[in-house]
Scaffold this motif. Structure first.
Motif, PDB file in Angstrom:
ATOM      1  N   ASN A 125       4.097   0.347 -14.848  1.00 16.85           N
ATOM      2  CA  ASN A 125       2.721   0.574 -15.290  1.00 16.85           C
ATOM      3  C   ASN A 125       2.574   0.405 -16.803  1.00 16.85           C
ATOM      4  O   ASN A 125       1.596  -0.148 -17.285  1.00 16.85           O
ATOM      5  N   LEU A 126       3.614   0.860 -17.526  1.00 17.42           N
ATOM      6  CA  LEU A 126       3.582   0.790 -18.992  1.00 17.42           C
ATOM      7  C   LEU A 126       3.586  -0.659 -19.482  1.00 17.42           C
ATOM      8  O   LEU A 126       3.073  -0.957 -20.566  1.00 17.42           O
TER       9      LEU A 126
ATOM     10  N   VAL B  37      -4.630   3.052 -15.156  1.00 20.30           N
ATOM     11  CA  VAL B  37      -3.508   2.468 -15.906  1.00 20.30           C
ATOM     12  C   VAL B  37      -3.386   3.123 -17.278  1.00 20.30           C
ATOM     13  O   VAL B  37      -2.285   3.463 -17.729  1.00 20.30           O
TER      14      VAL B  37
ATOM     15  N   THR C 179       3.111   8.543 -19.573  1.00 18.07           N
ATOM     16  CA  THR C 179       4.489   8.071 -19.769  1.00 18.07           C
ATOM     17  C   THR C 179       4.912   8.262 -21.215  1.00 18.07           C
ATOM     18  O   THR C 179       6.046   8.645 -21.490  1.00 18.07           O
TER      19      THR C 179
ATOM     20  N   ILE D 129       7.400   2.722 -15.816  1.00 18.93           N
ATOM     21  CA  ILE D 129       7.668   1.611 -16.738  1.00 18.93           C
ATOM     22  C   ILE D 129       6.911   0.364 -16.295  1.00 18.93           C
ATOM     23  O   ILE D 129       6.390  -0.384 -17.126  1.00 18.93           O
TER      24      ILE D 129
ATOM     25  N   ARG E   8      -2.066   6.734 -16.855  1.00 22.49           N
ATOM     26  CA  ARG E   8      -0.652   6.783 -16.487  1.00 22.49           C
ATOM     27  C   ARG E   8       0.237   6.365 -17.650  1.00 22.49           C
ATOM     28  O   ARG E   8       1.280   6.972 -17.878  1.00 22.49           O
ATOM     29  N   SER E   9      -0.164   5.336 -18.401  1.00 22.33           N
ATOM     30  CA  SER E   9       0.694   4.925 -19.508  1.00 22.33           C
ATOM     31  C   SER E   9       0.693   5.973 -20.621  1.00 22.33           C
ATOM     32  O   SER E   9       1.712   6.163 -21.276  1.00 22.33           O
TER      33      SER E   9
ATOM     34  N   PHE F 148       1.823  -3.034 -18.782  1.00 19.97           N
ATOM     35  CA  PHE F 148       0.490  -3.588 -19.029  1.00 19.97           C
ATOM     36  C   PHE F 148       0.129  -3.531 -20.511  1.00 19.97           C
ATOM     37  O   PHE F 148      -0.471  -4.452 -21.036  1.00 19.97           O
ATOM     38  N   ILE F 149       0.508  -2.415 -21.174  1.00 23.01           N
ATOM     39  CA  ILE F 149       0.135  -2.341 -22.595  1.00 23.01           C
ATOM     40  C   ILE F 149       1.083  -3.165 -23.466  1.00 23.01           C
ATOM     41  O   ILE F 149       0.825  -3.367 -24.635  1.00 23.01           O
TER      42      ILE F 149
END
Lengths: 109, 296
Positions: free
Chosen positions: B224-225, A69, A76, B222, A72-73, B227-228
């Protein structure tokens, strides 16, 4: 269950004939992106670049399940490659290497 | 009735499309949007209430000049033509207006404007606390937005958050700002964690807000994003799928008053023109006759 994830990704520039990317620089850029978002400790994780195609700037990464995670972030949110604008496009992700070969997501009946 | 499917990106800046001068560029970008999985996009235009006050002064000098404060909606014809040319199925393009405002007085002028009603989706971005309370209590809009360039300076509390949710608002996070630089990213994470603390991240939507095509990411990225930004797995998915679809549905409701009912005649062989009628009840006499529409 597998302990790592395999990511099939490519690097895209606004100009299709942009600068040449070597596997070493590709990996370095990914580690930098990770370092920028999550710091030194997170970027010290084992990430392997298994395959890399210079022409298409496309490669396969292996990352431990626990850091998927995060990686991947940070991919992105990465937007720079050696000073130029870029973006990473993730084509497929699978816990098995063979899974990258095909999936049902693009299947047309 | 607008029929939309996922994924959604309800904020792509107008400048992105105006910068694509040639048709080939437009074709390329729409193709890749479609390949990413987006099926509904909204072209965003913003107005700031600071500029309107300048307009007011002008009007005092020249009372004859009746200039609309709200810009004319972006002409979607060019985009829709390309969509039809590429035969992209279920690809919907909408108009959206973001209103940045600090006083409710200027807002009154905006909502009365004729161009205002032409937009499909309205987003409110209050910049001061009184404007924020006004948004919570009486403003009719679909999306609660904010500018990630500035720190989120509203004193949010659970009551206000729930009030907005009850009135059908959705909270927007513009992820392209997070890609651009780290200050905006910090502001965005700060705001999203406030949403998490006060409202358990209910009704959150993600949209790009991109001015450049390089800042648009695929919906799975997005998800996945999310999560943060403090969202759960399910909330991440609904932030790009179910919640924006509710926004579009709510916006239809908001534009047509209290009750929405579309009566359509589907048998086209008997009548060439399909009439669409709405029964509005008590709202009929207050609203304009443009609510009777002909649609095919």
């Amino acid at each position: 269950m597998a302990n790592s994830f395999y990511i099939d990704l490519s690097l895209k520039f606004p100009d299709p004939y942009g600068s040449e990317v070597s596997p070493v620089y590709f990996k370095k850029n990914i580690t930098e992106a990770l370092c920028q978002l999550f710091g030194e400790v997170s970027s010290a994780v084992d990430i392997d670049l298994l395959k890399f195609d210079k022409e298409g700037r496309r490669g396969i990464l292996r990352v431990p399940k626990s850091h998927y995670v995060k990686l991947r972030s940070s991919l992105t949110l990465a937007s720079r490659y050696e000073g130029t604008v870029c973006c990473y496009i993730i084509h497929k992700v699978s816990p098995f290497l063979l899974g990258l070969q095909g999936d049902s997501r693009n299947y047309n009946h | 009735m607008i029929k939309t499917t996922g994924f959604y990106d309800l904020c792509i800046q107008e400048s992105l499309f105006t910068s694509l001068l040639t048709n080939n560029d437009l074709i390329e970008s729409l193709k890749s949007l479609h390949n990413f999985g987006y099926r509904t996009i909204a072209v965003n235009q913003s107005i700031d209430d600071g500029n309107i006050e300048v307009g007011k002064k002008k009007k005092k000098r020249e009372p004859r000049e009746t200039q609309d404060i709200v810009p004319v909606p972006f002409n979607l014809k060019r985009i829709q033509d390309v969509v039809a040319q590429l035969q992209l199925e279920n690809f919907v393009v909408l108009n959206r207006l973001t209103v940045f405002f600090s006083h409710q007085e200027a807002l009154h002028k905006i909502t009365k404007s004729t161009n205002y009603k032409k937009f499909h989706i309205i987003a409110a971005a209050p910049t001061t606390m009184p404007a924020f309370t006004f948004t919570c209590t009486s403003l009719e809009a679909d999306i609660f937005s904010f500018n990630p360039e500035n720190k989120f300076n509203m004193r949010l509390n659970r009551k206000h958050y729930n009030l907005l949710i009850d009135r059908g608002f959705h909270f927007e996070l513009l992820y392209s700002a997070a890609i651009q630089d780290s200050t905006k990213r910090k502001n965005l994470i700060h705001a999203s964690h406030l949403f998490h603390a006060f409202g358990k991240s209910k009704n959150i939507i993600f949209s790009s807000g991109a001015e450049n095509f390089m800042y648009i990411r695929s919906p799975y990225d997005i998800i996945n994003l999310g999560f943060i930004f403090g969202l759960s797995e399910l909330q991440c998915k609904s932030a790009v799928f179910h919640c924006p679809s509710k926004v579009v549905l709510n916006s239809v409701g908001r534009r047509h008053g209290k009750a929405v009912m579309f009566v359509e005649n589907i048998e086209s062989e008997k009548e060439d023109v399909i009439m669409l009628q709405e029964s509005e009840g008590e709202d009929m006499e207050t609203d304009q006759p443009r609510q009777k529409k002909t649609k095919i």
